[in-house]
Design a protein around this motif. Sequence first.
Motif, PDB file in Angstrom:
ATOM      1  N   ALA A  85       0.911  -1.207   0.080  1.00 58.41           N
ATOM      2  CA  ALA A  85      -0.135   0.037  -0.001  1.00 58.41           C
ATOM      3  C   ALA A  85       0.778   1.298  -0.071  1.00 58.41           C
ATOM      4  N   LEU A  86       1.822   1.406   0.747  1.00 61.10           N
ATOM      5  CA  LEU A  86       2.703   2.385   1.029  1.00 61.10           C
ATOM      6  C   LEU A  86       3.388   2.718  -0.507  1.00 61.10           C
ATOM      7  N   CYS A  87       3.881   1.467  -1.144  1.00 61.42           N
ATOM      8  CA  CYS A  87       4.568   1.366  -2.675  1.00 61.42           C
ATOM      9  C   CYS A  87       3.478   2.156  -3.463  1.00 61.42           C
ATOM     10  N   LYS A  88       2.331   1.591  -3.568  1.00 58.57           N
ATOM     11  CA  LYS A  88       1.340   2.119  -4.422  1.00 58.57           C
ATOM     12  C   LYS A  88       1.046   3.666  -4.258  1.00 58.57           C
ATOM     13  N   ALA A  89       1.129   4.164  -2.926  1.00 58.25           N
ATOM     14  CA  ALA A  89       1.037   5.385  -2.493  1.00 58.25           C
ATOM     15  C   ALA A  89       2.156   6.572  -3.168  1.00 58.25           C
ATOM     16  N   ALA A  90       3.427   5.652  -3.082  1.00 58.19           N
ATOM     17  CA  ALA A  90       4.587   6.263  -3.585  1.00 58.19           C
ATOM     18  C   ALA A  90       4.952   6.193  -5.119  1.00 58.19           C
ATOM     19  N   LEU A  91       3.683   6.105  -5.724  1.00 61.54           N
ATOM     20  CA  LEU A  91       4.057   5.930  -7.257  1.00 61.54           C
ATOM     21  C   LEU A  91       4.779   4.561  -7.658  1.00 61.54           C
ATOM     22  N   ASN A  92       4.545   3.594  -6.904  1.00 59.26           N
ATOM     23  CA  ASN A  92       4.926   2.513  -7.227  1.00 59.26           C
ATOM     24  C   ASN A  92       6.648   2.418  -7.372  1.00 59.26           C
ATOM     25  N   GLN A  93       7.337   3.106  -6.538  1.00 64.24           N
ATOM     26  CA  GLN A  93       8.494   3.046  -6.667  1.00 64.24           C
ATOM     27  C   GLN A  93       9.144   1.849  -5.753  1.00 64.24           C
ATOM     28  N   SER A  94       9.878   1.015  -6.608  1.00 64.07           N
ATOM     29  CA  SER A  94      10.219  -0.343  -6.062  1.00 64.07           C
ATOM     30  C   SER A  94      10.992  -0.255  -4.638  1.00 64.07           C
ATOM     31  N   PRO A  95      11.821   0.755  -4.362  1.00 66.33           N
ATOM     32  CA  PRO A  95      12.517   0.817  -3.083  1.00 66.33           C
ATOM     33  C   PRO A  95      11.443   0.482  -1.731  1.00 66.33           C
ATOM     34  N   VAL A  96      10.485   1.099  -1.930  1.00 66.06           N
ATOM     35  CA  VAL A  96       9.457   1.258  -1.012  1.00 66.06           C
ATOM     36  C   VAL A  96       8.924  -0.111  -0.644  1.00 66.06           C
ATOM     37  N   ARG A  97       8.630  -1.003  -1.846  1.00 61.18           N
ATOM     38  CA  ARG A  97       8.271  -2.276  -1.644  1.00 61.18           C
ATOM     39  C   ARG A  97       9.237  -3.308  -1.201  1.00 61.18           C
ATOM     40  N   GLN A  98      10.501  -3.135  -1.460  1.00 59.59           N
ATOM     41  CA  GLN A  98      11.563  -4.033  -1.364  1.00 59.59           C
ATOM     42  C   GLN A  98      12.168  -4.002  -0.129  1.00 59.59           C
ATOM     43  N   ALA A  99      12.381  -2.716   0.258  1.00 62.25           N
ATOM     44  CA  ALA A  99      13.059  -2.549   1.779  1.00 62.25           C
ATOM     45  C   ALA A  99      12.435  -2.947   2.939  1.00 62.25           C
ATOM     46  N   PRO A 100      13.207  -3.613   3.808  1.00 60.58           N
ATOM     47  CA  PRO A 100      12.553  -4.222   4.944  1.00 60.58           C
ATOM     48  C   PRO A 100      11.908  -3.035   5.948  1.00 60.58           C
ATOM     49  N   VAL A 101      12.420  -2.024   5.910  1.00 57.83           N
ATOM     50  CA  VAL A 101      12.012  -0.447   6.507  1.00 57.83           C
ATOM     51  C   VAL A 101      11.682   0.726   5.735  1.00 57.83           C
ATOM     52  N   THR A 102      10.705   1.307   5.922  1.00 66.79           N
ATOM     53  CA  THR A 102      10.511   2.832   5.530  1.00 66.79           C
ATOM     54  C   THR A 102      10.191   3.521   6.496  1.00 66.79           C
ATOM     55  N   ILE A 103      11.211   4.773   6.625  1.00 69.68           N
ATOM     56  CA  ILE A 103      10.901   5.815   7.853  1.00 69.68           C
ATOM     57  C   ILE A 103      10.169   6.718   7.006  1.00 69.68           C
ATOM     58  N   LEU A 104       9.075   7.168   7.596  1.00 65.92           N
ATOM     59  CA  LEU A 104       8.456   8.308   7.155  1.00 65.92           C
ATOM     60  C   LEU A 104       8.473   9.589   8.271  1.00 65.92           C
ATOM     61  N   ILE A 105       8.907  10.688   7.768  1.00 73.26           N
ATOM     62  CA  ILE A 105       8.925  11.888   8.319  1.00 73.26           C
ATOM     63  C   ILE A 105       7.657  12.550   8.199  1.00 73.26           C
ATOM     64  N   SER A 106       6.786  13.167   9.023  1.00 73.44           N
ATOM     65  CA  SER A 106       5.655  14.023   8.879  1.00 73.44           C
ATOM     66  C   SER A 106       5.705  15.337   9.425  1.00 73.44           C
ATOM     67  N   GLY A 107       5.017  16.257   9.169  1.00 67.21           N
ATOM     68  CA  GLY A 107       5.098  17.667   9.581  1.00 67.21           C
ATOM     69  C   GLY A 107       3.765  17.843  10.391  1.00 67.21           C
ATOM     70  N   VAL A 108       3.641  18.433  11.593  1.00 70.70           N
ATOM     71  CA  VAL A 108       2.533  18.852  12.456  1.00 70.70           C
ATOM     72  C   VAL A 108       2.892  20.660  12.463  1.00 70.70           C
ATOM     73  N   PHE A 109       2.508  21.204  11.403  1.00 72.63           N
ATOM     74  CA  PHE A 109       2.820  22.679  10.962  1.00 72.63           C
ATOM     75  C   PHE A 109       2.356  23.652  12.219  1.00 72.63           C
ATOM     76  N   LYS A 110       1.153  23.209  12.903  1.00 73.65           N
ATOM     77  CA  LYS A 110       0.497  24.233  13.817  1.00 73.65           C
ATOM     78  C   LYS A 110       1.428  24.175  15.213  1.00 73.65           C
ATOM     79  N   ARG A 111       2.251  23.428  15.213  1.00 75.09           N
ATOM     80  CA  ARG A 111       3.310  23.321  16.354  1.00 75.09           C
ATOM     81  C   ARG A 111       4.233  24.633  16.117  1.00 75.09           C
TER      82      ARG A 111
END
Length: 179
Positions: A85-111
Amino acid sequence: LALRRSVRNFKDTPLTLTSVSQLIWSAQGITNMQGHRTSPSAGALYPLETYVIAGKVDGLPSGIYQYLPGSHEFKNIKIGEFQNALCKAALNQSPVRQAPVTILISGVFKRITGKYGKRGIQYALIEAGHAGQNILLQAVSLDLGAVPIGAFHDQEISNLMDFTVDETPLYLIPVGVPK
């Protein structure tokens, strides 16, 4: 620094929980008693959140985990396999599917916008770059490969992560043992 390169192909090898913990600490880990972190933050407001989407980590069931810097722990958000599902959301980029881990960084701008107004959004984006580079350099020091990915469908990532409207995905970093 000289060895840092984008790695897009990974072996089918699990990562250790120790390695994943070190990677995520390098992005937002607490470094002193005042609560300062490994990455600088404008006004020490820390608008970033970091997550691990674990596929193959020894000692950690597959799932989505939020990093809690204060206790250096992972909070389980969802158990299951989310690489496809993450790979699909990432435009089917194969590293996202292949990697044992993906780290996601998000922002909470109101902080940060409460103090700095619209400029705070720029500060949060700069901070995401700092945290991402820390992860990339830490990966090299652990003999791992990683690649920064910014091309993805924000809403699909937000839906997968169950983000509120206040949280925005900024960065994906698949990490694994290079082929």
